[in-house]
Design a protein around this motif. Structure first.
Motif, PDB file in Angstrom:
ATOM      1  N   SER A  26      41.714  24.510  45.048  1.00  0.00           N
ATOM      2  CA  SER A  26      42.463  24.898  43.841  1.00  0.00           C
ATOM      3  C   SER A  26      43.035  26.304  44.029  1.00  0.00           C
ATOM      4  CB  SER A  26      41.551  24.864  42.613  1.00  0.00           C
ATOM      5  OG  SER A  26      40.492  25.789  42.762  1.00  0.00           O
ATOM      6  N   MET A  27      44.289  26.470  43.632  1.00  0.00           N
ATOM      7  CA  MET A  27      44.949  27.777  43.803  1.00  0.00           C
ATOM      8  C   MET A  27      45.861  28.017  42.596  1.00  0.00           C
ATOM      9  SD  MET A  27      47.037  28.862  47.219  1.00  0.00           S
ATOM     10  CE  MET A  27      48.617  29.649  47.248  1.00  0.00           C
ATOM     11  N   LEU A  28      45.846  29.233  42.080  1.00  0.00           N
ATOM     12  CA  LEU A  28      46.728  29.628  40.978  1.00  0.00           C
ATOM     13  C   LEU A  28      47.254  31.021  41.258  1.00  0.00           C
ATOM     14  CD1 LEU A  28      44.798  28.557  37.735  1.00  0.00           C
ATOM     15  CD2 LEU A  28      47.056  27.731  38.428  1.00  0.00           C
ATOM     16  N   THR A  29      48.345  31.380  40.622  1.00  0.00           N
ATOM     17  CA  THR A  29      48.838  32.752  40.773  1.00  0.00           C
ATOM     18  C   THR A  29      48.160  33.655  39.745  1.00  0.00           C
ATOM     19  OG1 THR A  29      50.642  32.501  39.186  1.00  0.00           O
ATOM     20  CG2 THR A  29      51.122  31.953  41.486  1.00  0.00           C
ATOM     21  N   SER A  30      48.133  34.946  40.037  1.00  0.00           N
ATOM     22  CA  SER A  30      47.785  36.000  39.069  1.00  0.00           C
ATOM     23  C   SER A  30      48.520  37.240  39.537  1.00  0.00           C
ATOM     24  CB  SER A  30      46.283  36.285  39.038  1.00  0.00           C
ATOM     25  OG  SER A  30      45.565  35.191  38.539  1.00  0.00           O
ATOM     26  N   TYR A  31      48.770  38.130  38.568  1.00  0.00           N
ATOM     27  CA  TYR A  31      49.544  39.331  38.922  1.00  0.00           C
ATOM     28  C   TYR A  31      48.906  40.606  38.392  1.00  0.00           C
ATOM     29  CZ  TYR A  31      52.614  35.289  38.977  1.00  0.00           C
ATOM     30  OH  TYR A  31      53.122  34.037  39.189  1.00  0.00           O
ATOM     31  N   ASP A  32      47.834  40.440  37.593  1.00  0.00           N
ATOM     32  CA  ASP A  32      47.199  41.621  36.997  1.00  0.00           C
ATOM     33  C   ASP A  32      45.686  41.431  36.942  1.00  0.00           C
ATOM     34  OD1 ASP A  32      46.375  40.912  33.971  1.00  0.00           O
ATOM     35  OD2 ASP A  32      48.157  39.803  34.534  1.00  0.00           O
ATOM     36  N   TYR A  33      44.994  42.542  36.666  1.00  0.00           N
ATOM     37  CA  TYR A  33      43.531  42.579  36.671  1.00  0.00           C
ATOM     38  C   TYR A  33      42.907  41.602  35.673  1.00  0.00           C
ATOM     39  CZ  TYR A  33      38.949  44.543  35.437  1.00  0.00           C
ATOM     40  OH  TYR A  33      37.628  44.706  35.128  1.00  0.00           O
ATOM     41  N   SER A  34      43.361  41.624  34.426  1.00  0.00           N
ATOM     42  CA  SER A  34      42.712  40.813  33.380  1.00  0.00           C
ATOM     43  C   SER A  34      42.858  39.317  33.655  1.00  0.00           C
ATOM     44  CB  SER A  34      43.309  41.130  32.004  1.00  0.00           C
ATOM     45  OG  SER A  34      43.132  42.486  31.721  1.00  0.00           O
ATOM     46  N   MET A  35      44.047  38.891  34.026  1.00  0.00           N
ATOM     47  CA  MET A  35      44.269  37.467  34.316  1.00  0.00           C
ATOM     48  C   MET A  35      43.476  37.058  35.561  1.00  0.00           C
ATOM     49  SD  MET A  35      45.910  34.905  33.012  1.00  0.00           S
ATOM     50  CE  MET A  35      47.544  35.085  32.298  1.00  0.00           C
ATOM     51  N   ALA A  36      43.458  37.923  36.570  1.00  0.00           N
ATOM     52  CA  ALA A  36      42.739  37.597  37.808  1.00  0.00           C
ATOM     53  C   ALA A  36      41.246  37.416  37.523  1.00  0.00           C
ATOM     54  CB  ALA A  36      42.959  38.698  38.842  1.00  0.00           C
ATOM     55  N   ASP A  40      39.405  33.978  38.333  1.00  0.00           N
ATOM     56  CA  ASP A  40      38.301  34.040  39.303  1.00  0.00           C
ATOM     57  C   ASP A  40      37.009  33.533  38.674  1.00  0.00           C
ATOM     58  OD1 ASP A  40      37.253  34.867  41.898  1.00  0.00           O
ATOM     59  OD2 ASP A  40      36.220  36.459  40.816  1.00  0.00           O
ATOM     60  N   GLN A  41      36.723  33.981  37.465  1.00  0.00           N
ATOM     61  CA  GLN A  41      35.456  33.574  36.833  1.00  0.00           C
ATOM     62  C   GLN A  41      35.442  32.097  36.472  1.00  0.00           C
ATOM     63  OE1 GLN A  41      33.953  36.393  33.885  1.00  0.00           O
ATOM     64  NE2 GLN A  41      34.482  38.069  35.262  1.00  0.00           N
ATOM     65  N   VAL A  78      45.117  42.827  41.032  1.00  0.00           N
ATOM     66  CA  VAL A  78      44.420  41.535  41.117  1.00  0.00           C
ATOM     67  C   VAL A  78      43.103  41.693  41.877  1.00  0.00           C
ATOM     68  CG1 VAL A  78      44.531  39.249  42.213  1.00  0.00           C
ATOM     69  CG2 VAL A  78      46.453  40.073  40.838  1.00  0.00           C
ATOM     70  N   VAL A  79      43.146  42.348  43.021  1.00  0.00           N
ATOM     71  CA  VAL A  79      41.932  42.471  43.847  1.00  0.00           C
ATOM     72  C   VAL A  79      40.807  43.132  43.048  1.00  0.00           C
ATOM     73  CG1 VAL A  79      40.955  43.625  45.893  1.00  0.00           C
ATOM     74  CG2 VAL A  79      43.116  42.370  46.075  1.00  0.00           C
ATOM     75  N   ARG A  80      41.140  44.109  42.200  1.00  0.00           N
ATOM     76  CA  ARG A  80      40.110  44.785  41.380  1.00  0.00           C
ATOM     77  C   ARG A  80      39.382  43.814  40.455  1.00  0.00           C
ATOM     78  NH1 ARG A  80      44.010  48.794  39.684  1.00  0.00           N
ATOM     79  NH2 ARG A  80      44.137  50.303  41.373  1.00  0.00           N
ATOM     80  N   GLY A  81      40.044  42.716  40.076  1.00  0.00           N
ATOM     81  CA  GLY A  81      39.434  41.781  39.122  1.00  0.00           C
ATOM     82  C   GLY A  81      38.736  40.599  39.763  1.00  0.00           C
ATOM     83  N   VAL A  82      38.753  40.521  41.109  1.00  0.00           N
ATOM     84  CA  VAL A  82      38.270  39.301  41.777  1.00  0.00           C
ATOM     85  C   VAL A  82      36.984  39.551  42.561  1.00  0.00           C
ATOM     86  CG1 VAL A  82      38.860  37.604  43.573  1.00  0.00           C
ATOM     87  CG2 VAL A  82      40.586  38.318  41.920  1.00  0.00           C
ATOM     88  N   LYS A  83      36.003  38.648  42.353  1.00  0.00           N
ATOM     89  CA  LYS A  83      34.746  38.754  43.112  1.00  0.00           C
ATOM     90  C   LYS A  83      34.598  37.618  44.118  1.00  0.00           C
ATOM     91  CE  LYS A  83      31.749  41.316  40.021  1.00  0.00           C
ATOM     92  NZ  LYS A  83      32.229  41.345  38.643  1.00  0.00           N
TER      93      LYS A  83
END
Ligand code: KIV
Length: 271
Positions: A26-36, A40-41, A78-83
């Motif tokens: 599964s893959m989706l786009t994101s462009y900002d911290y909150s959406m990412a 991710d979660q 985005v990277v800041r919001g992803v674990k």
């Protein structure tokens, strides 16, 4: 137990195992911290910081105006919001088509400044040398074939690609070349399902489709389209999972009404 439910961090190696075991990606786009963070979660495997940011974030007609600095800004957020998810950043138009030296420098800037996991480039044979040099620099590359929006002025339309045999055969050749030089996956956009299925069967790397049918190894959509934030875009391949445009305008209208009537803030909402 599925790989998706056990893995703590998604790597390119995890994606190839998923293909081997027939587990869809599964893959989706994101462009900002909150959406990412939300995406991710929820457990997505891959987040694409797409240059579709040009359309859905900046309101441009095409993806062409996107700059390397802008992609780096979105990638970093985005990277800041992803674990957990693997984060792939699109290389924007003009950052790799000139020559392979420029392509490597652009890819290195993206990796250094965003801390993303990989980059994505549009095209096949024409950009093969660049792809090769980026991979030689130790940077994982995702390919992108079929409808390649950065070439819109060459093709003149966003219609389904590779319906004719000549173009379909070129796409299959390009996919093999990208695999041979070491791409870890390829996005195939808006081509006949039978063609995308054939590529997924012939190649050992994952093929992620958008408007390419269900016979591929995974699917990608633009988050604003699938959440119904962007109402203007409704191609046949798009499934809308929500009508966030209506939900959000409803919430904003309620807020306006509460402010105008003096209902907001009430006594519990003040100091
Ligand atoms: O930029 C983007 O969002 C993309 C997807 C449509 C695959 O490249």
């Amino acid at each position: 137990m599925s790989i998706q439910s056990t893995v703590k961090v998604v790597t390119t190696h995890v994606l190839s195992e998923m293909k081997l075991k027939g587990e869809k990606i599964s893959m989706l786009t994101s462009y900002d911290y909150s959406m990412a963070r939300i995406v991710d979660q929820a457990g997505i495997d891959v987040i694409l910081v797409g240059d579709s940011a040009s359309n859905v974030m900046a309101g441009n007609e095409t993806t062409l105006p996107m700059t390397l600095d802008q992609m780096i800004y979105h990638g970093t957020s985005v990277v800041r919001g992803v674990k957990r998810a693997l984060v792939v950043v699109d290389m924007p138009f003009g950052s790799y088509q000139g020559n392979s030296k420029e392509a490597v420098s652009s890819a290195i800037r993206i990796m250094k400044e965003t801390a993303a996991d990989a980059v994505k480039l549009e095209g096949g044979e024409e950009i093969l040398e660049s792809v090769q040099r980026i991979i030689s620099a130790g940077i994982p590359v995702m390919g992108h074939l079929g409808l390649t929006p950065q070439s819109i002025h060459k093709f003149g339309t966003y219609a389904v690609r590779a319906k004719q045999e000549e173009e379909a055969e070129k796409l299959v050749r390009d996919a093999h070349m990208l695999e041979e030089v070491g791409c870890f996956a390829i996005v195939i956009e808006k081509v006949p399902a039978a063609l995308a299925t054939r590529v997924a069967q012939e190649l050992s790397i994952p093929i992620i489709g958008i408007g390419a049918g269900g016979g591929v190894d995974g699917q990608v959509l633009v988050i604003h389209d699938m959440l119904g934030i962007n109402q203007e875009f409704s191609p046949r391949f798009l499934r809308r999972y929500h009508n966030l445009f209506a939900e959000m305008t409803g919430a904003v209208s309620n807020y306006i009404a509460d402010v105008k009537s003096g209902d907001f803030p009430n006594e519990r909402e003040q100091y």
